[in-house]
Write an enzyme that holds these catalytic residues in place. Structure first.
Site, PDB file in Angstrom:
ATOM      1  N   ASN A 177       0.855  -1.217  -0.097  1.00  0.00           N
ATOM      2  CA  ASN A 177       0.155   0.008  -0.124  1.00  0.00           C
ATOM      3  C   ASN A 177       1.025   1.314   0.148  1.00  0.00           C
ATOM      4  O   ASN A 177       1.399   1.686   1.151  1.00  0.00           O
ATOM      5  CB  ASN A 177      -0.850  -0.166   1.214  1.00  0.00           C
ATOM      6  CG  ASN A 177      -2.034   1.189   1.205  1.00  0.00           C
ATOM      7  OD1 ASN A 177      -1.657   2.064   0.432  1.00  0.00           O
ATOM      8  ND2 ASN A 177      -2.992   1.055   1.698  1.00  0.00           N
ATOM      9  N   GLU A 192      -0.445  -4.565  -5.318  1.00  0.00           N
ATOM     10  CA  GLU A 192      -1.032  -3.127  -4.815  1.00  0.00           C
ATOM     11  C   GLU A 192      -2.157  -3.361  -4.226  1.00  0.00           C
ATOM     12  O   GLU A 192      -3.253  -4.047  -4.628  1.00  0.00           O
ATOM     13  CB  GLU A 192      -0.893  -2.308  -6.321  1.00  0.00           C
ATOM     14  CG  GLU A 192      -1.315  -1.001  -5.846  1.00  0.00           C
ATOM     15  CD  GLU A 192      -1.519  -0.091  -7.159  1.00  0.00           C
ATOM     16  OE1 GLU A 192      -2.281   0.999  -6.987  1.00  0.00           O
ATOM     17  OE2 GLU A 192      -1.306  -0.488  -8.282  1.00  0.00           O
ATOM     18  N   HIS A 203      -5.144  -1.177  -1.576  1.00  0.00           N
ATOM     19  CA  HIS A 203      -5.586   0.233  -1.197  1.00  0.00           C
ATOM     20  C   HIS A 203      -7.017  -0.168  -0.329  1.00  0.00           C
ATOM     21  O   HIS A 203      -7.737  -1.085  -0.772  1.00  0.00           O
ATOM     22  CB  HIS A 203      -6.037   1.286  -2.221  1.00  0.00           C
ATOM     23  CG  HIS A 203      -4.832   1.512  -3.228  1.00  0.00           C
ATOM     24  ND1 HIS A 203      -4.077   2.608  -2.996  1.00  0.00           N
ATOM     25  CD2 HIS A 203      -4.756   0.887  -4.375  1.00  0.00           C
ATOM     26  CE1 HIS A 203      -3.290   2.595  -3.830  1.00  0.00           C
ATOM     27  NE2 HIS A 203      -3.682   1.721  -4.755  1.00  0.00           N
TER      28      HIS A 203
END
Length: 148
Positions: A74, A98, A100
């Protein structure tokens, strides 16, 4: 047992206090505990780190190439701005996912662009703390597919 580095970028040390209407009230320590428990259930060792400094994140990604089997990243605001972080990810063979907490694509326009998305295994966004668990599952499935 595969080792996964969970790496968190700027301001994520403020989770639980920072914009709880966007990021929720769960702290980074709580997310890390959830990830360790999830990893243990699935035969993964979890190492965690957080830094507000771009160079430290780059150093950790480069080191992970020799030390870890996967990275959950993150990158916080660096997601949208850091060519240096993108280049570090591109320079390593270790798979990076990745993550979020919020759905960045439903937020401000500048958050819709990820500098790192083109060089990561995949992106998971919008599921709050579960985004991290989904990323761990994605790494596990990636390893299984690569082995088979």
């Amino acid at each position: 047992m595969p080792l996964v580095l969970i790496l968190n970028g700027p301001n994520l040390n403020r989770l639980g206090q920072r914009e709880p209407d966007v990021y929720g009230r769960v702290t980074l320590d709580e997310i890390e505990r959830m990830c360790r428990a999830h990893g243990a259930r699935h035969g993964m060792e979890i190492e965690t780190a957080q830094s507000n400094h771009e160079g430290v994140l780059i150093d950790r990604i480069q080191a992970a190439d020799n030390e870890a089997d996967g990275v959950v990243l993150n990158a916080g605001a660096y997601t949208h701005t850091s060519v240096a972080l993108r280049d570090a990810i591109a320079s390593v063979a270790v798979p990076v996912v990745e993550v979020h907490l919020s759905n960045v694509h439903a937020r401000e326009g500048f958050r819709h662009r990820s500098c790192i998305a083109p060089v990561v295994l995949g992106q998971i966004a919008g599921f709050g703390p579960a985004s991290y668990l989904l990323a761990l599952d994605a790494l596990r499935l990636h390893w299984e597919a690569s082995a088979g």
